[in-house]
Design a protein around this motif. Structure first.
Motif, PDB file in Angstrom:
ATOM      1  N   ALA A  96       0.765  -1.309  -0.134  1.00  0.00           N
ATOM      2  CA  ALA A  96       0.263  -0.012  -0.090  1.00  0.00           C
ATOM      3  C   ALA A  96       0.848   1.105  -0.036  1.00  0.00           C
ATOM      4  O   ALA A  96       1.992   1.239   0.424  1.00  0.00           O
ATOM      5  CB  ALA A  96      -1.076  -0.121   1.154  1.00  0.00           C
ATOM      6  N   ARG A  97       0.282   2.254  -0.532  1.00  0.00           N
ATOM      7  CA  ARG A  97       0.896   3.515  -0.586  1.00  0.00           C
ATOM      8  C   ARG A  97       0.261   4.515   0.448  1.00  0.00           C
ATOM      9  O   ARG A  97      -0.907   4.702   0.459  1.00  0.00           O
ATOM     10  CB  ARG A  97       0.908   4.179  -1.868  1.00  0.00           C
ATOM     11  CG  ARG A  97       1.885   5.611  -1.914  1.00  0.00           C
ATOM     12  CD  ARG A  97       1.565   6.146  -3.335  1.00  0.00           C
ATOM     13  NE  ARG A  97       2.412   5.559  -4.200  1.00  0.00           N
ATOM     14  CZ  ARG A  97       2.059   5.141  -5.412  1.00  0.00           C
ATOM     15  NH1 ARG A  97       0.762   4.999  -5.715  1.00  0.00           N
ATOM     16  NH2 ARG A  97       2.779   4.402  -5.994  1.00  0.00           N
ATOM     17  N   ASN A  98       1.003   5.294   1.371  1.00  0.00           N
ATOM     18  CA  ASN A  98       0.547   6.071   2.185  1.00  0.00           C
ATOM     19  C   ASN A  98       0.924   7.608   1.600  1.00  0.00           C
ATOM     20  O   ASN A  98       2.141   7.710   1.592  1.00  0.00           O
ATOM     21  CB  ASN A  98       0.979   6.144   3.617  1.00  0.00           C
ATOM     22  CG  ASN A  98       0.567   4.659   4.235  1.00  0.00           C
ATOM     23  OD1 ASN A  98      -0.319   4.647   4.773  1.00  0.00           O
ATOM     24  ND2 ASN A  98       1.660   3.917   4.008  1.00  0.00           N
ATOM     25  N   GLY A 106      -3.479  10.092   2.482  1.00  0.00           N
ATOM     26  CA  GLY A 106      -4.025   9.271   1.467  1.00  0.00           C
ATOM     27  C   GLY A 106      -3.502   7.934   1.732  1.00  0.00           C
ATOM     28  O   GLY A 106      -2.623   7.560   2.335  1.00  0.00           O
ATOM     29  N   GLU A 108      -3.818   4.039  -0.300  1.00  0.00           N
ATOM     30  CA  GLU A 108      -4.442   3.105  -1.288  1.00  0.00           C
ATOM     31  C   GLU A 108      -3.485   1.819  -1.294  1.00  0.00           C
ATOM     32  O   GLU A 108      -2.589   1.774  -1.103  1.00  0.00           O
ATOM     33  CB  GLU A 108      -4.246   3.918  -2.713  1.00  0.00           C
ATOM     34  CG  GLU A 108      -2.897   4.323  -3.030  1.00  0.00           C
ATOM     35  CD  GLU A 108      -3.017   5.132  -4.475  1.00  0.00           C
ATOM     36  OE1 GLU A 108      -3.670   4.419  -5.368  1.00  0.00           O
ATOM     37  OE2 GLU A 108      -1.897   6.076  -4.663  1.00  0.00           O
ATOM     38  N   TYR A 109      -4.353   0.814  -1.461  1.00  0.00           N
ATOM     39  CA  TYR A 109      -3.703  -0.621  -1.748  1.00  0.00           C
ATOM     40  C   TYR A 109      -3.072  -0.573  -3.171  1.00  0.00           C
ATOM     41  O   TYR A 109      -3.469  -0.151  -4.353  1.00  0.00           O
ATOM     42  CB  TYR A 109      -4.503  -1.599  -1.619  1.00  0.00           C
ATOM     43  CG  TYR A 109      -4.950  -1.911  -0.356  1.00  0.00           C
ATOM     44  CD1 TYR A 109      -4.214  -2.729   0.495  1.00  0.00           C
ATOM     45  CD2 TYR A 109      -6.242  -1.375   0.353  1.00  0.00           C
ATOM     46  CE1 TYR A 109      -4.584  -2.933   1.795  1.00  0.00           C
ATOM     47  CE2 TYR A 109      -6.454  -1.526   1.495  1.00  0.00           C
ATOM     48  CZ  TYR A 109      -5.723  -2.547   2.372  1.00  0.00           C
ATOM     49  OH  TYR A 109      -6.033  -2.405   3.779  1.00  0.00           O
ATOM     50  N   ASP A 165     -11.943   5.269   6.514  1.00  0.00           N
ATOM     51  CA  ASP A 165     -12.597   5.619   5.202  1.00  0.00           C
ATOM     52  C   ASP A 165     -13.862   5.067   5.331  1.00  0.00           C
ATOM     53  O   ASP A 165     -14.775   5.763   4.759  1.00  0.00           O
ATOM     54  CB  ASP A 165     -11.867   5.257   3.903  1.00  0.00           C
ATOM     55  CG  ASP A 165     -11.670   3.767   3.739  1.00  0.00           C
ATOM     56  OD1 ASP A 165     -12.222   3.051   4.557  1.00  0.00           O
ATOM     57  OD2 ASP A 165     -11.305   3.315   2.739  1.00  0.00           O
TER      58      ASP A 165
END
Length: 347
Positions: A96-98, A106, A108-109, A165
């Motif tokens: 994932a990205r932070n 933000g 997202e996987y 989320d």
């Protein structure tokens, strides 16, 4: 100390994180930091590990074909027995990205996620723990608790952490539906206010209002559950229908705020520490002190805290975290909050 079943198990996923900083944060502007250990379950497990041996805690780690050896070694340095490795060479490890910019974070996987359910614990060393922790949407929390309730002879204490989320007003009906099966509900302050459509900014008064509202909605069997709202530098607020509300100060305050480097995973680690505190005290109001100490170690650095061993003056082996003793910090937290309670009672 080891029992037939583990004391604490998290259903949170193991994730390999990367961090993208769009602002000049810790000299990282424009940089992407890759392959750091992540996942809410991982941080919760480490929060519990600060107090308990690996044989009393655990989580499933899904290893793909690309699982890095240095990450494997780092995880095992905390205790090999606390991880149940599940291999699938046909896929990559969950990543994932932070993304950070100002107050925005933000997430997202980058790869498909592999969700973990209570049934995945069956026939493993992690089966039927005393405390079960999970991080998910209210709807999925209902599915998890349905599996638990359908398992004869297993009644774990459930610690539910709503996923950020899904902490929106539209999720409140699903949350209300699952609350009677939840023993401990613990959103952070922003999440709690958002779920209840309470306007921010966060204040102690609004946190108390939100916690009371959740209790009114019926947390726990017969309404006997607890609400703990994690509120960053304000501390944490706990309330139950029987004993009422109580604030516990954060370990790092305005006098030593420079010790706070990265709050990633602080809430997860807090709840792992809470579970460990319940092991020793059987009192959730006392357990929150252990939770506060666990969070204090999580936020002192990017990534997980450092574990080391030393010998005390009596010749006994002792563990240090970030070169400090959890027991010493526990004494500090208890003393500070005893003083706080004394001031409140006098006012």
């Amino acid at each position: 100390m080891t029992s037939q079943h583990r004391h604490f198990v998290s259903l949170g996923m193991f994730i390999i994180d990367e961090f993208l900083y769009l602002d000049d944060v810790r000299n990282h502007k424009g940089r992407t930091l890759q392959e750091q250990i992540g996942g809410g379950g991982t941080y919760a497990n480490i929060g519990a590990r600060i107090w308990l041996p690996g044989s009393e805690i655990g989580m499933i780690v899904d290893r793909g074909h690309d699982f890095p050896m240095d990450i494997q070694e780092r995880l095992d340095s905390y205790g090999e027995d606390m991880w149940f490795y599940r291999d699938d060479k046909s896929r990559g490890t969950t990543r994932a990205r932070n993304t950070y910019q100002g107050d925005f974070r933000g997430f997202e996987y980058l790869t498909p996620r592999v969700r973990i359910t209570p049934k995945d614990l069956d026939n493993t060393k992690l089966a039927r723990p005393s405390i079960l922790h999970f991080i998910c949407s209210p709807t999925r929390a209902g599915e998890i608790m349905s599996e638990v309730l359908d398992t004869p002879g297993w009644k774990p204490t459930s610690i539910y952490e709503p996923i950020p989320d899904r902490c929106v007003p539209g999720e409140l009906p699903a949350l209300v539906k699952v609350l009677p099966t939840i023993d401990v509900l613990s959103p952070n302050a922003e999440e709690a206010l958002s779920l209840l459509s309470i306007a921010s900014p966060v204040t102690k008064a609004l946190v108390e209002q939100a916690a009371s509202r959740f209790l009114e909605l019926g947390v726990g069997p017969n309404g006997d559950g607890a609400v703990i709202i994690r509120s960053g530098s304000l501390g944490a607020y706990i309330t139950t229908r029987k004993l009422g509300g109580k604030w516990v100060d954060a370990f790092w305050n305005s006098d030593n705020i420079e010790q706070v480097v990265d709050v990633t995973g602080a809430g997860n680690g807090f709840l792992g520490g809470l579970a460990a505190g319940l092991y020793f005290t059987k009192d959730i109001y006392e357990a929150i002190y252990y939770a506060t100490v666990s969070a204090s170690f999580i936020i002192q650095q990017e990534g997980l805290p450092k574990l080391s061993n030393t010998v005390d003056q009596d010749g006994h082996q002792v563990e240090l975290w970030n070169h400090d003793s959890p027991e010493r910090r526990l004494d500090v937290v208890k003393s500070a909050n005893t003083l706080l309670e004394s001031k409140v009672n006098k006012s």
